[in-house]
Enzyme design. Structure first.
Site, PDB file in Angstrom:
ATOM      1  NE  ARG A  93     -20.154   1.738  18.262  1.00 27.40           N
ATOM      2  CZ  ARG A  93     -19.902   2.451  17.159  1.00 27.40           C
ATOM      3  NH1 ARG A  93     -20.785   3.347  16.749  1.00 27.40           N
ATOM      4  NH2 ARG A  93     -18.795   2.275  16.480  1.00 27.40           N
ATOM      5  CG  ASN A 106     -11.647  -0.100  13.489  1.00 27.95           C
ATOM      6  OD1 ASN A 106     -12.529  -0.116  12.624  1.00 27.95           O
ATOM      7  ND2 ASN A 106     -10.755  -1.062  13.616  1.00 27.95           N
ATOM      8  CG  HIS A 148     -14.156   6.988  10.060  1.00 33.00           C
ATOM      9  ND1 HIS A 148     -14.564   5.764   9.577  1.00 33.00           N
ATOM     10  CD2 HIS A 148     -13.973   7.769   8.973  1.00 33.00           C
ATOM     11  CE1 HIS A 148     -14.647   5.821   8.257  1.00 33.00           C
ATOM     12  NE2 HIS A 148     -14.294   7.018   7.867  1.00 33.00           N
ATOM     13  CB  CYS A 203     -15.629  26.860  26.627  1.00 30.08           C
ATOM     14  SG  CYS A 203     -17.034  25.815  26.209  1.00 30.08           S
ATOM     15  CB  THR A 213     -12.156  -2.289   5.807  1.00 32.07           C
ATOM     16  OG1 THR A 213     -13.132  -1.322   5.393  1.00 32.07           O
ATOM     17  CG2 THR A 213     -11.068  -2.421   4.754  1.00 32.07           C
ATOM     18  CB  SER A 214     -17.247  -4.129   4.153  1.00 32.50           C
ATOM     19  OG  SER A 214     -17.606  -2.780   4.470  1.00 32.50           O
ATOM     20  CG  ASN A 240     -12.220  -8.627   5.050  1.00 35.80           C
ATOM     21  OD1 ASN A 240     -12.105  -7.884   6.031  1.00 35.80           O
ATOM     22  ND2 ASN A 240     -13.388  -8.865   4.461  1.00 35.80           N
ATOM     23  CD  GLU A 286     -17.563 -12.436   4.528  1.00 32.18           C
ATOM     24  OE1 GLU A 286     -17.949 -13.602   4.626  1.00 32.18           O
ATOM     25  OE2 GLU A 286     -18.181 -11.465   4.994  1.00 32.18           O
TER      26      GLU A 286
HETATM   27  C1  BV8 Z   1     -17.771  12.223   3.622  1.00 34.54           C
HETATM   28  C2  BV8 Z   1     -17.709   6.528  12.739  1.00 34.54           C
HETATM   29  C3  BV8 Z   1     -17.479  14.221   2.412  1.00 34.54           C
HETATM   30  C4  BV8 Z   1     -18.846   6.585  13.673  1.00 34.54           C
HETATM   31  C5  BV8 Z   1     -18.310   5.937  10.445  1.00 34.54           C
HETATM   32  C6  BV8 Z   1     -24.807  10.727   1.239  1.00 34.54           C
HETATM   33  C7  BV8 Z   1     -24.661  11.757   2.152  1.00 34.54           C
HETATM   34  C8  BV8 Z   1     -23.456  12.049   2.761  1.00 34.54           C
HETATM   35  C9  BV8 Z   1     -22.362  11.279   2.471  1.00 34.54           C
HETATM   36  C10 BV8 Z   1     -22.516  10.239   1.597  1.00 34.54           C
HETATM   37  C11 BV8 Z   1     -23.703   9.958   0.954  1.00 34.54           C
HETATM   38  N1  BV8 Z   1     -23.524   8.876   0.142  1.00 34.54           N
HETATM   39  C12 BV8 Z   1     -22.253   8.455   0.239  1.00 34.54           C
HETATM   40  C13 BV8 Z   1     -21.635   9.280   1.107  1.00 34.54           C
HETATM   41  C14 BV8 Z   1     -20.298   9.192   1.555  1.00 34.54           C
HETATM   42  C15 BV8 Z   1     -20.334   8.425   2.879  1.00 34.54           C
HETATM   43  C16 BV8 Z   1     -20.337   6.950   2.530  1.00 34.54           C
HETATM   44  O1  BV8 Z   1     -19.314   6.455   2.120  1.00 34.54           O
HETATM   45  N2  BV8 Z   1     -21.481   6.278   2.700  1.00 34.54           N
HETATM   46  C17 BV8 Z   1     -21.527   4.859   2.383  1.00 34.54           C
HETATM   47  C18 BV8 Z   1     -22.480   4.149   3.322  1.00 34.54           C
HETATM   48  C19 BV8 Z   1     -21.923   4.703   0.901  1.00 34.54           C
HETATM   49  N3  BV8 Z   1     -19.155   8.818   3.585  1.00 34.54           N
HETATM   50  C20 BV8 Z   1     -19.201   9.847   4.444  1.00 34.54           C
HETATM   51  O2  BV8 Z   1     -20.194  10.447   4.747  1.00 34.54           O
HETATM   52  C21 BV8 Z   1     -17.843  10.252   4.986  1.00 34.54           C
HETATM   53  N4  BV8 Z   1     -17.696  11.661   4.813  1.00 34.54           N
HETATM   54  O3  BV8 Z   1     -18.002  11.637   2.594  1.00 34.54           O
HETATM   55  O4  BV8 Z   1     -17.566  13.592   3.681  1.00 34.54           O
HETATM   56  C22 BV8 Z   1     -16.053  14.162   1.982  1.00 34.54           C
HETATM   57  C23 BV8 Z   1     -15.567  13.098   1.211  1.00 34.54           C
HETATM   58  C24 BV8 Z   1     -14.255  13.072   0.794  1.00 34.54           C
HETATM   59  C25 BV8 Z   1     -13.430  14.099   1.139  1.00 34.54           C
HETATM   60  C26 BV8 Z   1     -13.931  15.144   1.917  1.00 34.54           C
HETATM   61  C27 BV8 Z   1     -15.245  15.179   2.345  1.00 34.54           C
HETATM   62  C28 BV8 Z   1     -17.741   9.955   6.475  1.00 34.54           C
HETATM   63  C29 BV8 Z   1     -17.801   8.451   6.688  1.00 34.54           C
HETATM   64  C30 BV8 Z   1     -17.517   8.113   8.153  1.00 34.54           C
HETATM   65  C31 BV8 Z   1     -18.787   7.670   8.823  1.00 34.54           C
HETATM   66  N5  BV8 Z   1     -18.450   7.186  10.153  1.00 34.54           N
HETATM   67  N6  BV8 Z   1     -17.997   5.568  11.683  1.00 34.54           N
HETATM   68  C32 BV8 Z   1     -19.127   5.252  14.284  1.00 34.54           C
HETATM   69  O5  BV8 Z   1     -18.276   4.336  14.248  1.00 34.54           O
HETATM   70  O6  BV8 Z   1     -20.235   5.153  14.840  1.00 34.54           O
HETATM   71  S1  BV8 Z   1     -18.495   4.758   9.247  1.00 34.54           S
HETATM   72  C33 BV8 Z   1     -18.581   3.113   9.725  1.00 34.54           C
HETATM   73  O7  BV8 Z   1     -18.245   2.343   8.556  1.00 34.54           O
HETATM   74  C34 BV8 Z   1     -17.573   2.595  10.666  1.00 34.54           C
HETATM   75  O8  BV8 Z   1     -17.134   3.462  11.593  1.00 34.54           O
HETATM   76  C35 BV8 Z   1     -16.404   2.139   9.860  1.00 34.54           C
HETATM   77  O9  BV8 Z   1     -15.378   3.036  10.093  1.00 34.54           O
HETATM   78  C36 BV8 Z   1     -16.872   2.326   8.478  1.00 34.54           C
HETATM   79  C37 BV8 Z   1     -16.374   1.259   7.540  1.00 34.54           C
HETATM   80  O10 BV8 Z   1     -16.869   0.010   8.005  1.00 34.54           O
HETATM   81  P1  BV8 Z   1     -15.813  -1.191   8.125  1.00 34.54           P
HETATM   82  O11 BV8 Z   1     -14.767  -0.788   9.085  1.00 34.54           O
HETATM   83  O12 BV8 Z   1     -15.369  -1.611   6.768  1.00 34.54           O
HETATM   84  O13 BV8 Z   1     -16.703  -2.300   8.814  1.00 34.54           O
HETATM   85  P2  BV8 Z   1     -17.732  -3.292   8.112  1.00 34.54           P
HETATM   86  O14 BV8 Z   1     -18.568  -3.888   9.180  1.00 34.54           O
HETATM   87  O15 BV8 Z   1     -18.389  -2.609   6.952  1.00 34.54           O
HETATM   88  O16 BV8 Z   1     -16.791  -4.429   7.499  1.00 34.54           O
HETATM   89  C38 BV8 Z   1     -16.078  -5.268   8.391  1.00 34.54           C
HETATM   90  C39 BV8 Z   1     -15.302  -6.252   7.554  1.00 34.54           C
HETATM   91  O17 BV8 Z   1     -14.548  -7.082   8.432  1.00 34.54           O
HETATM   92  C40 BV8 Z   1     -16.193  -7.180   6.736  1.00 34.54           C
HETATM   93  O18 BV8 Z   1     -15.692  -7.241   5.394  1.00 34.54           O
HETATM   94  C41 BV8 Z   1     -16.050  -8.542   7.420  1.00 34.54           C
HETATM   95  O19 BV8 Z   1     -16.055  -9.607   6.497  1.00 34.54           O
HETATM   96  C42 BV8 Z   1     -14.690  -8.421   8.061  1.00 34.54           C
HETATM   97  N7  BV8 Z   1     -14.535  -9.226   9.288  1.00 34.54           N
HETATM   98  C43 BV8 Z   1     -15.489  -9.568  10.198  1.00 34.54           C
HETATM   99  N8  BV8 Z   1     -14.922 -10.318  11.172  1.00 34.54           N
HETATM  100  C44 BV8 Z   1     -13.600 -10.437  10.882  1.00 34.54           C
HETATM  101  C45 BV8 Z   1     -13.346  -9.736   9.681  1.00 34.54           C
HETATM  102  N9  BV8 Z   1     -12.140  -9.685   9.109  1.00 34.54           N
HETATM  103  C46 BV8 Z   1     -11.133 -10.340   9.736  1.00 34.54           C
HETATM  104  N10 BV8 Z   1     -11.287 -11.021  10.894  1.00 34.54           N
HETATM  105  C47 BV8 Z   1     -12.502 -11.091  11.489  1.00 34.54           C
HETATM  106  N11 BV8 Z   1     -12.640 -11.793  12.620  1.00 34.54           N
END
Ligand code: BV8
Length: 242
Positions: free
Chosen positions: A57, A93, A110, A140, A178-179, A203, A205
């Site tokens: 990536r 991102n 993130h 270090c 963002t989704s 977005n 959609e």
């Molecule tokens: C947390 C970095 C506690 C790395 C990412 C069980 C165990 C542990 C945690 C959890 C659990 N269940 C739920 C959770 C919480 C979890 C979570 O939310 N899980 C989800 C799956 C349910 N969250 C966490 O673990 C977070 N930490 O909870 O810690 C805490 C909480 C609160 C306060 C304190 C402590 C940490 C989450 C971060 C994970 N890291 N990424 C990497 O990138 O490899 S997440 C990953 O998804 C991405 O990085 C991105 O940042 C994130 C969100 O995705 P989107 O950006 O929305 O992308 P996506 O593809 O989904 O959507 C794209 C959209 O664009 C679509 O709608 C599409 O239609 C649109 N699109 C497409 N093309 C276009 C467009 N729009 C316009 N123009 C276009 N051309």
């Protein structure tokens, strides 16, 4: 006007960087298992596989360019400042396309793909090459303790206090590309509504949380974001209902 903008992978899609959960099922998490590649447990179990995932990536990012949406947000930041307003840009991102388009203040909740963090000393450094277990920490000197400086599932996102204060301060909350799947970022729109702040979704959609937004604009970000920024800087925000 004080605007809080949250961006996601969709704003970088037209720059050739993958999104995660596209409805077509072509997203990154449809092809790679996030629990193996984007959790601390997965990294502990197989660091070489996780490094390879982020090295690919990182290479892709280095050959990508910001698109018209990134440039439009940089114009909005400057234009609002000239008008005595303010823009907070928070991105989910891990790419640097906002910065390369000229945005001056970017909150990477993130983390950042072009940085590495040392598990031994917590030192963070720019890292643009492949990263692996043979690499040495420049702070270090430890070898084999470096990881991508990104937030994995189950890890605390960065700058949540800064984000909360910026939300308190905002007149308008805008989510772009963002989704609305990943928390706590996906909860920001509800926090904005609870504060009585107007909300707008831009977005490709309607996201699953589209009902939470007062205004909505759909289409490719490279078209919808520049048009929205023109409206905002022209002072007549024309909210096109779907
Ligand atoms: C947390 C970095 C506690 C790395 C990412 C069980 C165990 C542990 C945690 C959890 C659990 N269940 C739920 C959770 C919480 C979890 C979570 O939310 N899980 C989800 C799956 C349910 N969250 C966490 O673990 C977070 N930490 O909870 O810690 C805490 C909480 C609160 C306060 C304190 C402590 C940490 C989450 C971060 C994970 N890291 N990424 C990497 O990138 O490899 S997440 C990953 O998804 C991405 O990085 C991105 O940042 C994130 C969100 O995705 P989107 O950006 O929305 O992308 P996506 O593809 O989904 O959507 C794209 C959209 O664009 C679509 O709608 C599409 O239609 C649109 N699109 C497409 N093309 C276009 C467009 N729009 C316009 N123009 C276009 N051309």
């Amino acid at each position: 006007m004080r605007i809080f903008v949250l961006t996601g992978a969709g704003i970088s899609a037209e720059s050739g960087l993958g999104t995660f959960r596209d409805k077509a099922g072509t997203g990154i998490w449809a092809r790679f298992d996030p629990m193996k590649l984007a959790t601390p447990e997965g990294f502990a179990r197989n660091p070489d596989e996780v490094h390879a995932f982020y090295n690919a990536r990182r290479k892709n990012l280095l050959s990508a360019q910001p698109n018209a949406a990134h440039h439009a947000l940089a114009r909005l930041e400057a234009g609002l400042a000239e008008q005595g307003g303010h823009m907070t840009l928070v991105t989910q991102n891990i790419d640097d396309l906002h910065e390369r388009a000229g945005s001056q203040a970017v909150v990477h909740m993130h983390g950042e793909l072009l940085k590495a963090r040392c598990a031994a000393c917590e030192g963070v450094a720019e890292w643009r090459n492949d990263l692996g277990r043979a690499d040495r920490c420049g702070t270090c000197g430890e070898t084999g303790r470096l990881r991508p400086h990104v937030v994995w599932f189950g890890e605390m996102p960065f700058e949540l206090d800064t984000i909360s204060r910026a939300l308190d301060d905002a007149d308008l909350f805008v989510a772009i590309g963002t989704s609305g799947t990943v928390y706590p970022a996906a909860g920001f729109v509800a926090e904005a509504r609870a504060r009585g702040i107007r909300t707008c979704e831009i977005n490709l959609e309607p996201s699953d949380g589209a009902y939470l937004f007062d205004d909505r604009r759909y289409g490719p970000a490279s078209e919808t974001v520049p048009a929205w920024v023109e409206d905002m800087l022209g002072g007549t925000e024309r909210a096109v209902r779907e």
